[in-house]
Design an enzyme around this catalytic site. Sequence first.
Site, PDB file in Angstrom:
ATOM      1  N   CYS A  79       0.849  -1.187   0.000  1.00 56.44           N
ATOM      2  CA  CYS A  79       0.000   0.000   0.000  1.00 56.44           C
ATOM      3  C   CYS A  79       0.891   1.246   0.000  1.00 56.44           C
ATOM      4  O   CYS A  79       1.768   1.385   0.858  1.00 56.44           O
ATOM      5  CB  CYS A  79      -0.897  -0.017   1.231  1.00 56.44           C
ATOM      6  SG  CYS A  79      -1.846   1.506   1.440  1.00 56.44           S
ATOM      7  N   CYS A  82       0.356   3.184   3.528  1.00 55.72           N
ATOM      8  CA  CYS A  82       0.824   2.722   4.848  1.00 55.72           C
ATOM      9  C   CYS A  82       1.842   1.596   4.774  1.00 55.72           C
ATOM     10  O   CYS A  82       2.238   1.068   5.810  1.00 55.72           O
ATOM     11  CB  CYS A  82      -0.363   2.314   5.711  1.00 55.72           C
ATOM     12  SG  CYS A  82      -1.075   0.715   5.255  1.00 55.72           S
ATOM     13  N   CYS A 127      -7.155  -0.959   1.124  1.00 60.13           N
ATOM     14  CA  CYS A 127      -6.224  -1.441   2.136  1.00 60.13           C
ATOM     15  C   CYS A 127      -6.932  -1.699   3.456  1.00 60.13           C
ATOM     16  O   CYS A 127      -7.670  -0.852   3.945  1.00 60.13           O
ATOM     17  CB  CYS A 127      -5.116  -0.405   2.336  1.00 60.13           C
ATOM     18  SG  CYS A 127      -3.992  -0.795   3.684  1.00 60.13           S
ATOM     19  N   CYS A 130      -5.287   1.095   6.216  1.00 57.54           N
ATOM     20  CA  CYS A 130      -5.505   2.553   6.174  1.00 57.54           C
ATOM     21  C   CYS A 130      -6.713   2.953   5.338  1.00 57.54           C
ATOM     22  O   CYS A 130      -7.036   4.131   5.252  1.00 57.54           O
ATOM     23  CB  CYS A 130      -4.252   3.269   5.678  1.00 57.54           C
ATOM     24  SG  CYS A 130      -3.984   3.124   3.898  1.00 57.54           S
ATOM     25  N   CYS A 150      -8.201  -5.494 -10.238  1.00 50.78           N
ATOM     26  CA  CYS A 150      -7.729  -4.517 -11.218  1.00 50.78           C
ATOM     27  C   CYS A 150      -7.288  -3.273 -10.441  1.00 50.78           C
ATOM     28  O   CYS A 150      -8.126  -2.538  -9.916  1.00 50.78           O
ATOM     29  CB  CYS A 150      -8.877  -4.204 -12.168  1.00 50.78           C
ATOM     30  SG  CYS A 150      -8.428  -3.123 -13.514  1.00 50.78           S
TER      31      CYS A 150
END
Length: 161
Positions: A79, A82, A127, A130, A150
């Site tokens: 991510c 984070c 995510c 976060c 995707c």
Amino acid sequence: MLTRRIFLTTTLAATSAAALPAWAASFEITRTPAEWKKLLTPAQFAVLRLEATEKPFSNSLKGESSPLLKEARKGTYDCAGCALPAYSSDTKYDSGTGWPSFYDAIPDAVRTKEDNTLFSKRTEVHCRRCGGHFGHIFSDGPKPTGKRHCLNGLALTFTPA
Ligand SMILES: [Zn+2]
């Protein structure tokens, strides 16, 4: 009376839960938009926090672009908000759509919500830690899951194994 009290409690709980979208209810890492703007590039902020979508193939937005569509090394896709490892190179494949595509996420790394924008029902994926928006999940992926995650390359950073 006992039955009625349970009913009222249940109703109140349901009402307060509905005040927030379920997906935004709580994340381990939460920041204000101003704080995110300091940490992220303008394109990362647009994708992760505002659910913008980068252009396919060039994977560009706001003058920035991501090289991750063509990334072929072993490693993890983390991510960009984070640094949580979210996808593994083991599940990456070329979907031909122009966006980095995976048939599965790393266990417990992502959450989803229903997205009814663009006149169609899609599954949004973000995510777990976060809440940063990654992309969407479609049901035309390869085995073993049949799913296509995707993703926006700009929402991720690559860490070689
Ligand atoms: Zn995150």
